[in-house]
Enzyme design. Structure first.
Site, PDB file in Angstrom:
ATOM      1  CB  ALA A 157      -0.865  -0.188   1.217  1.00 45.30           C
ATOM      2  CG  PHE A 181      -6.195   6.618   1.406  1.00 46.56           C
ATOM      3  CD1 PHE A 181      -7.410   6.400   1.725  1.00 46.56           C
ATOM      4  CD2 PHE A 181      -5.353   7.516   2.086  1.00 46.56           C
ATOM      5  CE1 PHE A 181      -7.873   7.125   2.877  1.00 46.56           C
ATOM      6  CE2 PHE A 181      -5.822   8.219   3.152  1.00 46.56           C
ATOM      7  CZ  PHE A 181      -7.156   8.229   3.358  1.00 46.56           C
ATOM      8  CB  SER A 183      -2.050  10.192   1.764  1.00 49.65           C
ATOM      9  OG  SER A 183      -2.635   8.807   2.394  1.00 49.65           O
ATOM     10  CE  LYS A 184      -1.325   3.663   1.578  1.00 48.75           C
ATOM     11  NZ  LYS A 184      -2.168   4.581   2.666  1.00 48.75           N
ATOM     12  N   PRO A 185       1.607   6.865  -2.655  1.00 49.80           N
ATOM     13  CG  PRO A 185       3.706   5.753  -2.449  1.00 49.80           C
ATOM     14  CD  PRO A 185       2.385   5.914  -1.979  1.00 49.80           C
TER      15      PRO A 185
END
Length: 362
Positions: A157, A181, A183-185
């Protein structure tokens, strides 16, 4: 706060024309569930990772759940994993009635310690689920060697886009699972996720599970879930893929810049192994007197976060009071995440570094 913890507004500004056009295309054709963007994204992601199959799903949590369901995890089965991660990793094990078995972490990377796994394998071990925390892949070759025929699921994740011995995260094990999500890379504008595998049978099982276990409409051949990724979210990720390689390079450069600038300060920097990189989903350090440091940074307008303040064997829902996992427990008391995103400017980063230096000297 004078700067964002994760700068999604600047990212959108840079990609506005592409994002808006992609969303408008979905609004025009109206296929909001399993529209053409779903298949297009799956093909692009599979090519990016270098695997045969990508199955988009409704979240990173659902990706882990569907992977375990595709492996036919049963109540009482055991899954070896890390205690130092977000609750979703263990949540999906518990939801299926299985038993999480914890291996302590490496104190310098916060990833699962591969050398501790073998002693935990029993006849009931059905899977091993390492988590590539903060953006750095675990010791996957060692884990796979220890696992033998036991399936390995990489919870990636936080590490999508990272490399390990020249290979991409998510393409290193039986299943790779990631989250989109925001905020993920690689993030969407809501929830989303994906599974990756080279096993055609497991891929087919995962595709069926995500649509309520259907092999065709209204033919339910297995227990499933409502796990599809919305067409609109797939469209957003397709737009973001246009500059994803550039963003990864920015993350690598900013991470290295942080590492160099923080050398010599009274804190612990995370180690990055020489045979892999770290895409820094969170740029995390370890400090003593964390509450005071965090408060001092807040007073200077610097946002921070804690990933994670309590290991899973100390969480009420998953408590194992008899366990002592000292490295995970120590990390939970000391980790502190600093602002990080591809659009973080060097001037902003310098502001964070100077503020941290003052906070540590206070």
């Amino acid at each position: 706060m004078s700067l964002p913890f994760i700068d999604l507004k600047s990212q959108y500004a840079a990609l506005k024309s592409s994002v808006d056009a992609r969303i408008q295309r979905v609004l025009d054709h109206g296929q909001y569930i399993m529209g053409p963007e779903v298949k297009e994204l799956e093909e692009q992601l599979a090519a990016h990772v270098g695997v045969q199959h990508c199955i988009t799903v409704s979240s990173g949590t659902e990706a882990l759940l569907i992977a375990l369901m595709a492996l036919d995890l049963k109540p009482g089965d055991e899954v070896i994993t890390t205690p130092f991660t977000f609750a979703a990793t263990v949540e999906v094990i518990a939801l299926l009635g299985a038993v999480p078995v914890y291996a302590d972490i490496e104190p310098d990377t916060c990833n699962i310690d591969a050398s501790r796994i073998a002693a935990l394998i029993t006849p009931r071990t059905r899977a091993i689920m390492p988590v590539s925390l903060y953006g750095q892949v675990c010791d996957m070759d060692e884990i796979r060697a220890v696992a033998g025929s036991i399936p390995v699921i990489e919870d990636a994740a936080q590490s999508f886009g990272a490399t390990y011995k020249g290979r991409k995260s998510c393409g290193l094990s039986t299943f790779g699972a990631t989250s989109f999500f925001p905020s993920k890379p690689l993030g969407c504008y809501g929830d989303g996720g994906a599974l990756f595998t080279d096993d055609a049978a497991l891929a087919q099982a995962a595709r069926e599970i995500r649509v309520h276990g259907q092999s065709q409409r209204y033919t339910h051949i297995r227990v499933g879930v409502g796990g599809r990724m919305d067409t609109l979210q797939c469209a957003v990720v397709l737009a973001k893929l246009e500059r994803f390689d550039w963003e990864i390079q920015c993350r690598l450069a900013l991470g290295e810049r942080y590492q160099q600038a923080l050398a010599g300060l009274p804190l612990q920097r995370l180690a990055v192994r020489p045979d892999r990189d770290c895409v820094w989903a969170q740029f995390t350090v370890m400090v003593e007197n964390r509450a005071a440091v965090q408060q001092a940074l807040q007073a200077q307008g610097i946002p921070t976060a804690i990933h994670y303040p309590k290991p899973l064997h100390r969480q009420p829902a998953y408590a194992r009071p008899e366990l002592s996992l000292p490295h995970a427990e120590a990390a939970a008391d000391r980790v502190l995440s600093l602002p990080m995103s591809p659009d973080l400017s060097e001037a902003q980063q310098d502001e964070v570094i100077a503020a941290l230096r003052r906070a540590l000297e206070a």
